[in-house]
Scaffold this active site. Structure first.
Site, PDB file in Angstrom:
ATOM      1  N   SER B  66       0.796  -1.233   0.000  1.00 42.13           N
ATOM      2  CA  SER B  66       0.000   0.000   0.000  1.00 42.13           C
ATOM      3  C   SER B  66       0.829   1.284   0.000  1.00 42.13           C
ATOM      4  CB  SER B  66      -0.933   0.037   1.207  1.00 42.13           C
ATOM      5  OG  SER B  66      -1.902  -0.959   1.087  1.00 42.13           O
ATOM      6  N   LYS B  69       0.450   3.398  -2.898  1.00 38.07           N
ATOM      7  CA  LYS B  69      -0.708   4.284  -3.062  1.00 38.07           C
ATOM      8  C   LYS B  69      -0.323   5.770  -3.009  1.00 38.07           C
ATOM      9  CE  LYS B  69      -3.694   0.720  -1.151  1.00 38.07           C
ATOM     10  NZ  LYS B  69      -4.442   0.191   0.017  1.00 38.07           N
ATOM     11  N   TYR B 193      -3.539  -2.510 -10.373  1.00 37.66           N
ATOM     12  CA  TYR B 193      -3.476  -2.369  -8.909  1.00 37.66           C
ATOM     13  C   TYR B 193      -2.601  -3.468  -8.275  1.00 37.66           C
ATOM     14  CZ  TYR B 193      -5.084  -2.198  -4.068  1.00 37.66           C
ATOM     15  OH  TYR B 193      -5.138  -2.129  -2.695  1.00 37.66           O
ATOM     16  N   TYR B 245      -4.781   3.383   7.764  1.00 37.30           N
ATOM     17  CA  TYR B 245      -6.095   2.759   7.901  1.00 37.30           C
ATOM     18  C   TYR B 245      -6.740   3.208   9.211  1.00 37.30           C
ATOM     19  CZ  TYR B 245      -3.557  -0.158   4.598  1.00 37.30           C
ATOM     20  OH  TYR B 245      -2.784  -0.598   3.581  1.00 37.30           O
ATOM     21  N   VAL B 263       1.021  -3.664   3.912  1.00 42.64           N
ATOM     22  CA  VAL B 263       0.964  -4.948   4.624  1.00 42.64           C
ATOM     23  C   VAL B 263       2.213  -5.785   4.417  1.00 42.64           C
ATOM     24  CG1 VAL B 263      -1.539  -5.139   4.743  1.00 42.64           C
ATOM     25  CG2 VAL B 263      -0.321  -6.054   2.762  1.00 42.64           C
TER      26      VAL B 263
END
Lengths: 314, 314, 314, 314
Positions: B66, B69, B193, B245, B263
């Site tokens: 992530s 991102k 992705y 998150y 992660v």
């Protein structure tokens, strides 16, 4: 930055705000607040050196409402230390300020101390078995001390108005009580809560009261330590992630400073190491935050390069 | 701070982390990641002056997941500008990384670009009608450029593993497609992705890649502008409010810096005006963020006074 | 009741419905269904004695859509017995037909077999490792057998239309697959699901197919037992509590019979011990159930005293 | 069925229940109820002809709790007619009995009159501007009239116990008041609510009180009409879809009759045209319904063929 540059920026912003037609809507759910004239605007900045720049109606007292949550959290951390975090979380809620959904999912533990439920849980810790009257007095004196101004008062009509119509807060408090999150009687906790929300202050007073958060927990003009540097930083962190309900991300994105808003239309913003700022305009946006207040802060931080997210602040 | 002081802090932290028994749990839902040895740890810091301090396994490549991102958001803002914000919000979600509940309530618009749904929507904007292969290539080249290292690669086994087991992401993407939030074909978007999440980088490379966020959008060693100063600050703001998150508030509270976790166990953290930092340890805490990574960052920022919430940072 | 009394009631209701202007809205999310003429209406009643009363367009085939869920549940109970209830619940959902929120809260187990997610889970059990083509054939033959009519067919254009636009169902299926609730490949399950929803039948055929539910699991004209009496009763119970999505309570309140609606505008209703009834009108109300269909059933049951909630039915 | 057959079934069931070890857990959240001996069990059946079959402790009074909601709904429909449905819905909630989530989503309108929030809204309509004392008296006299027994009383200790600990109900009531759904003062409404929940009745009395629901709204022994036949059927419909909170689907599936449970361990079940049944055993299952009560009803209806979902009932 010279002192005149700051005053010039503040004056210009106050003039720009006075000229705008878009003013948001005054909070109507507390009848006493619904009567406020939405054309008012104020801005006050207190720098590390003690300079105070003011624009607009900055000696008009308004209802600080949820901005009080920053100060009751500070008191509760002093009283209960990290036990505070057994009663309330530190995460943004992703919900409006008065949502009860999250409470049901998370067993009565509010997500953070700056949504209503969380502030009620914090008030319960400040009350701590004392009489409501004593706790209210303690909170008021703390505000007077921080702003160095004994004229700060509680607007009892606002407190009564909130008490008479505060069904949602009463629901939140009873719901938490059902989960054992509140220790004191619900009506006692709410009594204190409604009163500290009803504290009336001017922009100037609030900017003065916020100084310790900008300066490592210390009131710079006296050197008096209100909280430890670490605690001051952490309160700022919670203001940044949770200070504007479900508009916290937007405030961080646009203004880039820790801040806390109230439905009375005030916003307290902290420029770490530099200044404490308060803006006020009664009209709110859809997330319940001062419409012109947020815009004024965006202009101020943009003009002065005040942001925690770039080297401009450093 | 002298350069040796920074290297000393980094070395000490790497040693402390190596000695700890609590390591969290390696992400198991992507089978290929589940095989990583949890005893690894790395930390890299790149300062404004170009000093690089490293500790632990900082030349071991890991799956950035992530953390990618942040960089696809940067690309999407370059391609689509503020139209990005028609497809994705800027508010913390108050939910786990893979929650679909919020999407239903808010008509398929993800709360922010750093939860899975939001990053998929951002990937759709990067794809922008091109072939998946081209978009994947563009993202990879962007990472190689930012880190100035053509050796950066995509671990195709990880991408295939995610594709084979990515039911939740497939659900999110289809759900958004049903609301018209994605323009490209679902499988094309997911292909891109899964591949950008599978980019493998070392801590050193990631810290280098993050420099522009610490320095007003500019790679300081070359003066090359990647994004405008305002955009760099705003990406940092979103990292701070949404980068971990449902542990974002906790990270802001403890570490006090903009950051983004993956992660795979990596965390990229930005010290505005000062440094870009990357830590890595594969074991995760309950919110899905690197357990030792967060602790290491807390130690680093505490020792060096690096926080955006106090004068120490300023 | 004499047979002429039943036919008279049915004829009158068909005439009343033909005269009404309020017709609801034809489902538009499946393009192929959006083209249906909303002025159509049909009603068929098959009594225990085999009398068939028909009114309106009762030999016009329409897309049975979710009414198929009653029959796939019946098949799945035959294949897997009570293991069905490990994959799907038996409680009303309190949510729209396509909601994914409940699935997240309850770990991928749909609340009941008559919401989309639940029917997809049931279809997975019917598929049971076979080829999609075989499962589709088995379901079609079951319908032909129950209605004693080999002319019943699957409208492949509708199935293709649903497949091309079924992003929400694809999201639900992937979401459940992520929780391990589906055993077969998602695309296989959806292929069977879209095809059984696309079965085209007339009101007459559907009323015939429903007879076993009214008569203790037995097709009364042949004495053939389709399911045990207990299972027939229990399917009726689920139809009553869950057969109309978030309008199930309203249907029970107004019509007072077990029933199952489809977005094609059909409703199958069961009068235990007495009759099987089908109505059809393509316009839907806000809960996604046939607007005139429900009104027609309310008139029918009111005139004939058919309700499970009063002595009239007993 | 001969009268001896009914009594035999009832006697056998009472014996089977006495022998079972699994008894569920007595509700503990109302302290006064937590003291009840869980080994008690009772069953009473009153047929159309006036036969009364009893087994177990069927002359022991227990707290009827939520079963009272059937009777206050009946009263409110008499007072306010269909205006009741402006304040409360008729759909199953898909949530536990005391959930507040649905209220927030649906602007303070409870999903149905048999969850706590809905029953509080109904109580507000019964109160209708009168003094709480008068409303309580009216409800009590209605129960005495229906059961033809002036000995029925309110257990004031239970009412006081609920009042002292009823934080969740107080939250629900305040929450609805905030949405304008309640007209009377919150504490007045809750006072009436806690008192009607605290009515103490025996199984025999409750079965007698329920007769009008089985017989078209008429008390069969006198021919007195309590409500219209249509209203009786509709109350039964709501009992079937909503009478057991989030276990309503399960009750319909297993027992197949309209029913209403209370956390005191009682269940009132209606066999339309045939009988009114009450069972009681204080231990509850996870959905808050009497564990042995439901099992006893399942046995009774299975042995006698009493179900609204099959021809056995017809």
């Amino acid at each position: 930055m010279t002192s005149s540059a700051l005053q010039t920026a503040v004056t210009e912003i106050a003039e720009e705000m006075a000229a705008r037609e878009d003013r948001g809507d005054v909070a109507s759910y507390i009848p006493e607040l619904g009567r406020i004239d939405p054309r008012q605007f104020a801005i006050s900045v207190v720098t590390r050196d003690g300079e105070i720049a003011c624009g607009g109606d900055c000696d008009t007292a308004f209802s600080i409402q949820s901005i009080s949550k920053v100060f009751t959290l500070t008191l509760a951390l002093g009283i209960a230390g990290d036990r505070v975090w057994n009663r309330v979380g530190r995460e943004p809620s992703g919900s409006p300020f008065n949502s009860i959904v999250q409470l049901e999912r998370e067993k009565g533990i509010p997500r953070n101390p700056f949504i209503n439920a969380g502030a009620i849980a914090v008030t319960d810790l400040v009350l701590a078995g004392h009489q409501p009257r004593e706790a209210i007095g303690e909170i008021l004196r703390f505000m007077q001390f921080l702003a160095d101004d004994d004229a700060i008062f509680i607007d009892r009509n606002v407190a009564l108005s909130e008490n008479a119509t505060g069904f949602n807060n009463r629901a939140l408090a009873n719901f938490m009580k059902g989960f054992g999150v509140l220790e004191n009687e619900v009506e006692h906790v709410l009594g204190v809560y409604f009163h500290h929300c009803a504290i009336a202050m001017t922009c100037r007073q609030l900017a003065l009261a916020g100084r310790f958060l900008a300066h490592n927990g210390v009131r710079p003009e006296t050197g008096y330590s209100v909280v430890t540097p670490e605690r001051a930083r952490r309160i700022n962190a919670i203001m940044l992630t949770c200070g504007h309900y479900d508009g916290s991300g937007e405030f961080a994105y646009r203004v880039g400073l820790p801040g806390k808003s109230g439905v009375g239309g005030g916003i307290l913003a902290i420029v770490p190491g530099k200044a404490s700022v308060c803006v006020w305009s009664p009209g709110l946006d859809v997330t319940g935050n001062s419409h012109l207040g947020r815009i004024a802060l965006e202009l101020l931080t943009s003009r002065l390069g005040w942001t925690v997210f770039g080297p401009g602040a450093v």
